[in-house]
Design a protein around this motif. Structure first.
Motif, PDB file in Angstrom:
ATOM      1  N   ASP A  81      42.858  64.287  38.926  1.00  0.00           N
ATOM      2  CA  ASP A  81      42.213  65.672  38.218  1.00  0.00           C
ATOM      3  C   ASP A  81      43.547  65.590  36.839  1.00  0.00           C
ATOM      4  O   ASP A  81      44.480  65.867  37.372  1.00  0.00           O
ATOM      5  CB  ASP A  81      41.288  66.307  39.054  1.00  0.00           C
ATOM      6  CG  ASP A  81      41.347  67.889  37.882  1.00  0.00           C
ATOM      7  OD1 ASP A  81      41.956  68.462  37.111  1.00  0.00           O
ATOM      8  OD2 ASP A  81      39.885  67.684  38.121  1.00  0.00           O
ATOM      9  N   HIS A 105      29.957  69.121  38.528  1.00  0.00           N
ATOM     10  CA  HIS A 105      31.128  68.085  38.857  1.00  0.00           C
ATOM     11  C   HIS A 105      29.759  66.815  39.842  1.00  0.00           C
ATOM     12  O   HIS A 105      28.328  66.753  39.683  1.00  0.00           O
ATOM     13  CB  HIS A 105      31.882  69.073  39.705  1.00  0.00           C
ATOM     14  CG  HIS A 105      30.686  69.223  41.165  1.00  0.00           C
ATOM     15  ND1 HIS A 105      31.307  69.422  42.312  1.00  0.00           N
ATOM     16  CD2 HIS A 105      29.831  70.398  41.648  1.00  0.00           C
ATOM     17  CE1 HIS A 105      30.623  69.918  43.188  1.00  0.00           C
ATOM     18  NE2 HIS A 105      29.750  70.143  42.556  1.00  0.00           N
ATOM     19  N   GLU A 108      33.703  63.671  41.181  1.00  0.00           N
ATOM     20  CA  GLU A 108      35.766  63.545  41.375  1.00  0.00           C
ATOM     21  C   GLU A 108      36.443  63.244  42.448  1.00  0.00           C
ATOM     22  O   GLU A 108      37.537  63.643  42.113  1.00  0.00           O
ATOM     23  CB  GLU A 108      35.618  65.230  40.816  1.00  0.00           C
ATOM     24  CG  GLU A 108      35.276  66.494  42.092  1.00  0.00           C
ATOM     25  CD  GLU A 108      33.943  66.521  41.860  1.00  0.00           C
ATOM     26  OE1 GLU A 108      33.853  67.953  43.565  1.00  0.00           O
ATOM     27  OE2 GLU A 108      33.347  66.092  41.550  1.00  0.00           O
ATOM     28  N   PRO A 292      36.550  63.819  36.873  1.00  0.00           N
ATOM     29  CA  PRO A 292      37.117  65.127  37.045  1.00  0.00           C
ATOM     30  C   PRO A 292      35.829  66.264  36.967  1.00  0.00           C
ATOM     31  O   PRO A 292      34.506  66.630  35.858  1.00  0.00           O
ATOM     32  CB  PRO A 292      38.447  65.315  36.080  1.00  0.00           C
ATOM     33  CG  PRO A 292      38.876  64.186  35.785  1.00  0.00           C
ATOM     34  CD  PRO A 292      37.032  63.703  35.323  1.00  0.00           C
TER      35      PRO A 292
END
Length: 295
Positions: A81, A105, A108, A292
């Protein structure tokens, strides 16, 4: 005649949840989340003997009004990230994400070269002052999470050991590993009348009842100590939560939990705005396969 005091914490609810692929939903905001709020959602994920990449099937999705705490009990996953760097999260490592007024999200983390990945994802309902705050997310590897006895303090503070996570006050969440036959007593802090646990590995006993791998149980609402003993035939790994009860009714969206309808409307409106920006951002996948968090 006065009632005699309870000598142990009674179990008032137990469930093995509902399994779909590698994920078992143990608690949702529409069911047990109403009972043990501010803990409002709990999944146990376990690839078992299947392909560890099965966890990558989760689509990118939004949240608002909650914090998510993902802790690993077996295996490891990579993170990559721009705001957090790169690294590997294994046993006792944590992904922390406070959605606040809105995030997207879901991809990630990327599986490491391991045979099995197991862990828990927990949602915490945020207090009024944080439910529409600026989002944040980061990762803590195992050595950043302090321990007291057999318990790693993931959230909160216990026996003088404090979690590095910026979580709301009056909430504890522990990851505990007991050796075969080992006995452990958890004395909740003052005001922590909410209490529950879920087993990742092995079997334990509490309140003269057996609790098995894959099961979640809820204790009676009081501040009495919780006594747990591992089965003599193997070690046990489990998570345990305690808290001061969340004072608000839960106002639910599909991926959002707020303290009022007004706050929910604001969170969901922000999620729609973010989706437009996310679409404009195009392909955000890193070289290691992660995508990310977007906020």
């Amino acid at each position: 005649m006065s009632k005699s005091p309870t000598l142990h914490r009674e179990i008032v609810w137990r469930t093995k949840g509902h399994r779909g692929g590698p994920i078992t939903r143990l608690m949702s905001p529409s069911d047990l989340g109403k009972v043990v709020k501010p803990f409002v959602f709990l999944d146990i994920f376990d690839t078992g003997n299947t392909n560890v990449n099965a966890l990558q099937g989760m689509p990118i999705h939004p949240h608002s009004g909650v914090a998510t705490v993902t802790v690993f009990t077996e295996g490891a996953m990579h993170y990559n990230d721009p705001n957090s760097g790169t690294g590997l999260i294994g046993y006792g490592g944590v992904e922390w994400m406070r959605s606040g007024h809105g995030i997207w999200h879901g991809k990630e983390l990327f599986p490491a070269d391991v045979e099995r990945i197991q862990g828990f994802q927990l949602w915490l309902s945020l207090p009024e002052e944080l439910e529409l705050s600026q989002p944040e997310s980061f990762y803590l590897e195992e050595d950043k999470i302090s321990q007291t006895g057999p318990a790693k303090v993931i959230v909160g503070e216990y026996e003088g050991v404090k979690s590095p996570l910026p979580t709301p006050d009056d909430v504890n969440y522990l990851l505990v590993r007991l050796q075969p036959g080992e006995r452990w007593t958890y004395q909740p802090p003052k005001g922590h009348s909410v209490g529950w646990m879920a087993i990742a590995k092995g079997n334990v006993a509490s309140s003269d009842e057996s609790i098995h791998s894959g099961e979640m149980i809820v204790f009676s609402q009081e501040e009495t100590a919780i006594e747990i003993v591992a089965d003599k035939n193997g070690e046990a790994i489990f998570v345990l939560g305690s808290a001061v009860p969340h004072p608000h009714d839960l106002h639910l969206g599909y991926y959002s939990v707020h303290t009022s309808q007004e706050a929910l409307n604001k969170g969901e409106a922000r999620i729609v705005e973010l989706k437009k920006k996310l679409d404009e951002a195009g392909d955000r996948q890193t070289q290691t396969g992660n995508v990310p968090v977007f906020h």
